[in-house]
Design a protein around this motif. Sequence first.
Motif, short mmCIF file in Angstrom:
data_model
loop_
_atom_site.label_atom_id
_atom_site.label_comp_id
_atom_site.label_asym_id
_atom_site.label_seq_id
_atom_site.Cartn_x
_atom_site.Cartn_y
_atom_site.Cartn_z
N GLY A 1 3.32 1.61 3.14
CA GLY A 1 2.10 2.33 2.84
C GLY A 1 2.29 3.78 2.47
O GLY A 1 1.34 4.45 2.05
N ASP B 1 -2.73 0.48 -5.00
CA ASP B 1 -2.64 0.25 -3.56
C ASP B 1 -2.84 -1.24 -3.34
O ASP B 1 -3.95 -1.76 -3.46
N ARG B 2 -1.75 -1.94 -3.04
CA ARG B 2 -1.82 -3.41 -2.93
C ARG B 2 -2.70 -3.86 -1.78
O ARG B 2 -3.16 -5.01 -1.77
N ARG B 3 -2.96 -2.99 -0.82
CA ARG B 3 -3.78 -3.39 0.33
C ARG B 3 -5.26 -3.44 -0.04
O ARG B 3 -6.02 -4.25 0.49
N THR B 4 -5.69 -2.53 -0.91
CA THR B 4 -7.11 -2.44 -1.26
C THR B 4 -7.39 -2.80 -2.72
O THR B 4 -8.54 -3.09 -3.07
#
Length: 329
Positions: free
Chosen positions: A182, A129-132
């Motif tokens: 996402g 998950d590139r966001r987290t």
Amino acid sequence: MRTWLLILLLPVLTPGWDGPSRLGLLGPRVEFSATPVALDAADPARRRVGRLTYLGGVELKSPDLVFGGFSSLMVERKRFTLLSDGGNIVRFDMDAKWRIGARQFAELPGGPDNGWRKRDRDSESMIVDRRTGDVLIGFEFANAIWRYDHQLTAVHAHAAPRVMHRWYENGGPEAMVRMPDGATIVFAETVQPKARDGSKTPGRIAIRFAGDPTVRPNAGFGFVYLPPTDYDPSDAALLPDGRILVLNRKFALPFDFTAKLTIVDPRAIRPGARVRGEEIATFAAPLLHDNFEGLAVLREGPDTVIWMVSDDNQLFLQRSLLLKFRLEP
């Protein structure tokens, strides 16, 4: 489709034990080597396969019988993380001359059931998950998705989505991909059981979750992925332009694995759609071919680079191959 070689450790620790064998685990120190391999042994100068240019690759070997069985991978610059279908983690650096360094070994800290048997840790797919920075891992048999921290040292969340409950135990979440918006797409490996109305989908069920399946396991929709004839999806990765690269493999008797890469246009993915990818490369004799199950895509300057790893099933008839390609426009 896999053949499992279980390591019989328990009888050594507990004389007289006649129960199920303990899942084989890597020790704190494991020796392994990386030997460069040619794309075509009969023609070492050959570099092209379909729309790919071969940039090199290695065969990974170890005297440890538990080493291998790699079903997914992460590549971050020169750092590699390989995850076996028994929850074993192998990390190392590899430079431009294919030299290995900074070896690390571990096991997933948690997963479905207690981890005593291989089916308790049948980890088949892995995405970041590139966001987290967290890592999502798909488990067969449990048909579940688990979320770990980036170093795979702690569990953050997990879920067994209702839409995956009836998937075959040994044909579950074999491939996953995280989309730019996402969404998370999960591909079943095999043709699934008949629906309640008696119909049967000849393709592979795929679920486009609206976000993280461990947080919103019931939000999304299903569609059908149509792999090349007689092939099963074994991994997937997002290309820089937003399209989906799918790795497909086939097993044929007496003992032969081949693989095909396809590209899926995400604009074709809609509720109930039947989606077929464009074939861009086939790995069959005389080229390197094996049970390829892991896929990673990254950018190196202007180039789109593809890494593939094979699952040797911990059998002497197969190999752990780690190969690098450039996708040509």
